[in-house]
Write an enzyme that holds these catalytic residues in place. Structure first.
Site: not given
Length: 697
Positions: A57, A126, A182, A360, A376, A462, A498-499, A507, A642, A668
């Site tokens: 300023e 300003k 400012c 849940r 894993g 699968n 895997t669909y 769930h 998916k 999709s």
């Protein structure tokens, strides 16, 4: 054309604007000295390819000179100095935003003067003048509120004057900025918000702001909140060493925020001139405004400032080509990056999942939680979450029923890790060998493997994945419980599941909002913070060191296990791509540019705290482009069906999730051609040839 001169390497081509705060050398009321300080920083900014420099300023006069501001000799000299700066700017690339006291219609205004290419583009007064405690601005200045559609004489020219100005580069689409001064951003309704709603993506604040204990934190708070509310970058520059210390002190603080992110800050209390430089991603800001309808609604409610503000359009001089990227780019955008708040961020991510699973459990009244434990990363993390949920609900960990289900490709190492983990966690553990049932199904459908042929195709894989899920669902019914899903966000992005009858289904998908890189990091955090005992921590460490693999195909003749990342690409790159695609909708070329700067040199940039040195990788542009092309093919081309049928699961990161009921909705049956062609067309010819050869995407 070389790689370094190709448009792909030019940050401007990807929407970046290089901005800087400047703390020039100054002395009270010494206009010549102050002008020299401004020009010195302007030349440094020019050499650094800066596009916009914001000075403090009243830069040319300095701020704390009290009634000297009403001396005509001083005001005349300031106007001469402005003419000098304007003339010098003809040979400089940056736009300069300089503070000066200027007279108009028998009033004195505290002004920001915007200068570029040898001319004054406009002057912003300003709006709010502090007149409390140490401030006496109303003694000297008139406020700028209501100053619209006006003009002022500066350096021999009549130029736009008012608070209704937005400056926009004709040749750099995202370079649009507004100015406040400012006190303006301490006001309940800062004028910068109006400028943002009028189209400014960058807000500049020229400030004096004497330093007191805690003042620096206040400035951060206001700059960050302004940037977040405006969906803008906020460039704040405060006066520094050289201002009068008759009654006050100065620290020269410069901060630059982009939305809620602090990108750069200056060294405070520096005695020499200083630039604080960073590249602003204007495309990111514009994209965020595009998807945030609240911003558009607010602009409409405020009277649509874009319709009344004057847009000052100019031709911006900038250097084309590779000027680098002056900006922190997180290699792991889903992983907590704030070292000082690392524990807090991990705790939050971890507990979002725990709390969601607890709810849940309570709502279903389940008597058990059924999880497939492979040894894993994903199933390990799901088990950790389930164990914590049981602990907090006062349920015995035996409520969790973990099953390891070895198939044709299961290694002894992962199977052993699975059993050790379940034992260390104290859950109900079981093992079901799925090979007899898989062989029977393969035989029933006439698959060649059942006849002894080594056919390890998708059907072969699968059948195993589907049987595991089928067993888990039946076990959940048998034990009055539900299946806790283990699949993660990265796998959903790539369609690596895997669909229906496989790991796509459960769930409750407790990991659905957590990418692979974050799961790895949260497991490390679990070990480091002692969430479980030593025996458990030892198993967790072993799991972290295991190659990521679905283990559906037996080892080859060389003994090598099936590698997921060899097929779909490194998860650290895929998660980087995913973040920038779903959170900001960025073009593949922009994603590749950012990934290149983030990953091209393992020795540069920041890594997450505690990240193992042995896992610090680097990738070439060709490698990045190859895997990004694969990502686009998988993400846009054939994986959405998916994601459109996902089970419930919590969103964890603000970076995004893929539930059709949450962040991501898409057809999709879309095709990936647009994204793949955009990437290929953006790359230097030699890189495109290396990645694609003579084939089309």
């Amino acid at each position: 054309m070389s790689e370094t001169s190709h448009p792909f390497t030019d940050a401007h081509e990807h929407g970046f604007v290089r901005v800087a705060t400047a703390t020039p050398a100054c002395r009270p009321a010494d206009v010549a000295y102050n002008t020299a300080g401004v020009l010195a920083e302007a030349h440094k900014a020019h050499a650094a390819h800066v596009d916009l420099v914001v000075f403090p300023e009243l830069t040319l006069s300095t701020y704390a000179i009290d009634d000297l501001l009403l001396q005509h000799a001083l005001l005349d000299r300031v106007e001469q100095a402005l003419a000098e700066v304007v003339a010098a700017s003809a040979d400089l690339h940056p736009v300069l935003v300089v503070g000066a006291p200027l007279r108009r219609a028998d009033k004195l205004y505290n002004c920001a003067v915007v200068i570029a290419g040898g001319q004054v583009l406009g002057v912003v007064p300003k709006s709010f003048l502090p007149n409390y405690r140490e401030f006496y601005e109303k003694r000297h200045f008139a406020h700028g509120r209501g100053c619209t559609d006006l003009w002022i004489a500066v350096a021999g020219e009549e130029v736009p004057f008012g608070t209704d100005l937005v400056f926009a580069a004709a040749n750099l689409g995202g370079f649009r900025f507004g100015v406040e001064i400012c006190e303006d951003f301490w006001a309940p309704v800062p004028p910068g918000m109006q400028a943002a709603m009028a189209g400014a993506l960058i807000l500049c604040n020229l400030s004096a702001s004497p330093v007191t204990i805690g003042r620096a934190d206040d400035r951060h708070l206001h700059a960050r909140s302004s940037a977040a509310r405006a969906i803008a970058a906020y460039v704040y520059s405060a006066s520094g060493h050289g201002e009068s210390t008759t009654d006050l002190a100065w620290d020269g603080q410069g901060v630059i925020y982009e939305m809620g992110d602090l990108l750069a800050q200056s060294a405070r209390f520096d005695r020499t001139g200083e630039l604080c430089i960073v590249d602003i991603d204007t495309e990111r800001l514009a994209a965020e405004r595009l998807r945030n309808q609240t911003f558009a609604d607010a602009a409409e409610s405020a009277g649509s400032p874009a319709d009344s503000y004057r847009r000052i359009v100019f031709e911006h001089a900038y250097v084309e080509g590779d000027i680098g990227l002056v900006r922190p780019v997180a290699r792991f955008p889903f992983v907590p990056s704030r070292t000082e708040k690392l524990d807090e961020d991990c705790y939050e991510a971890f507990n979002i999942q725990v709390d969601a699973l607890m709810r849940r459990i309570e709502s279903t009244g389940s008597k058990s939680l059924v999880i497939g434990i492979s040894g894993g990363l994903d199933s390990t993390h799901a088990l950790i979450i389930a164990a914590k949920a049981c602990d907090r609900l006062g349920l015995p960990r035996t409520t969790i029923r973990g099953y390891t289900m070895p198939g044709f490709g299961t290694s002894e190492g992962t199977k052993s890790n699975a059993h050790q983990l379940m034992a260390a966690m104290g859950i109900t553990a079981g093992e079901i060998d799925i090979r007899p049932a898989a062989l029977k199904m393969l035989e029933d459908i006439g698959h060649a493997f059942a006849s002894g042929e080594p056919v390890h195709d998708v059907t072969f894989e699968n059948v195993q994945a589907g049987l595991r899920t089928d067993y888990l669902f039946r076990l959940a019914g048998q034990h009055s419980g539900f299946v806790v899903g283990t699949g993660d966000l990265s796998e959903l992005a790539l369609g690596w599941c895997t669909y229906g009858v496989g790991d796509h289904m459960s769930h409750y998908g407790v990991n659905a909002g957590v990418p692979k890189t974050l799961i790895q990091y949260l497991i490390r955090w679990t070990i480091a913070t002692g969430q479980f005992d030593e025996s458990c921590a030892k198993v967790l460490a072993a799991i972290l060191d295991t190659e990521i693999s679905p283990e559906l195909v037996p080892p080859g003749a060389d003994g090598q296990m099936q590698s997921t990342e060899a097929l779909v690409g490194p998860y650290e790159l895929n998660d980087f791509f995913l973040h920038h695609v779903i959170r900001y909708g960025q073009r593949p070329s922009k994603v590749a540019f950012l990934a290149w700067h983030a990953w091209k040199d393992a020795g540069q940039g920041l890594w997450p705290a505690g990240f193992p040195d042995t896992k610090k990788n680097a990738y070439s542009l060709a490698q990045i482009a190859h895997w990004l092309d694969r990502f686009c093919a998988r993400f846009f081309g054939f994986s959405q069906f998916k994601r459109s049928a996902l089970p419930n699961g919590p969103k964890v990161s603000s970076a995004g999730a893929l539930s059709p009921r949450g962040d991501w909705r898409a057809p999709s049956d879309a095709v990936a051609t647009v994204w793949r062609e955009e990437l290929r067309g953006s790359l230097p010819a030699d890189i495109a040839s290396e990645v694609y050869g003579d084939t089309s995407p």
